[in-house]
Design a protein around this motif. Structure first.
Motif: not given
Ligand code: ZN
Ligand code: ZN
Length: 139
Positions: A26-33
């Motif tokens: 699960v990626c919480h990074c800003k780009s994924c958001q």
């Molecule tokens: Zn990400």
């Protein structure tokens, strides 16, 4: 038979992966958001040579937090990103897991970029390792 298949929302851009995932997260990074418009993205990291893409794609390049470019290949018609190629990790391709045809087997084993997670996000279920930034296979 490929191990995994998937594609964009309209179905014109398809991919197949002839290997099992190296890890899923699960990626919480800003780009994924920003790119998904939601709080996080589930991703599967697969060996890059095992990936084949079929159909027209466009490439959006952003700078990753390594400072190296990250290539996002997306469908020019519906906009779904189906393959992400970080230059800093040349052996890996990241597949956004929501684009898989079958997600029933997928269980992310870790959460990455937890430093950027939205404050209300707390995912239940099995224990997952949590990383402040990227998970690094080299330790
Ligand atoms: Zn990400
Ligand atoms: Zn499409």
């Amino acid at each position: 038979m490929p191990h995994m298949t998937g594609g964009c929302h309209c179905g014109k851009l398809r991919y197949a992966v002839n290997a099992d995932p190296i890890f899923s997260a699960v990626c919480h990074c800003k780009s994924c958001q920003k790119q998904t418009g939601t709080a996080f993205r589930v991703v599967a990291a697969v060996p890059r040579p095992a990936v084949s893409v079929e159909g027209l794609s466009k490439t959006y390049t952003r700078t990753g937090d390594s400072g190296e470019p990250v290539l996002n290949r997306f469908c020019p018609d519906c906009g779904s990103t189906v393959v992400i190629e970080p230059t800093a990790l040349p052996t890996l391709t990241i597949v956004p897991a929501g684009t898989l045809d079958d997600t029933s087997w997928l269980k992310p084993s870790m959460e990455i970029y937890c430093d950027d997670a939205q404050s209300w996000v707390w995912l239940g279920g099995d224990e997952r390792r949590r990383f402040a930034k990227m998970h690094d296979e080299r330790g």
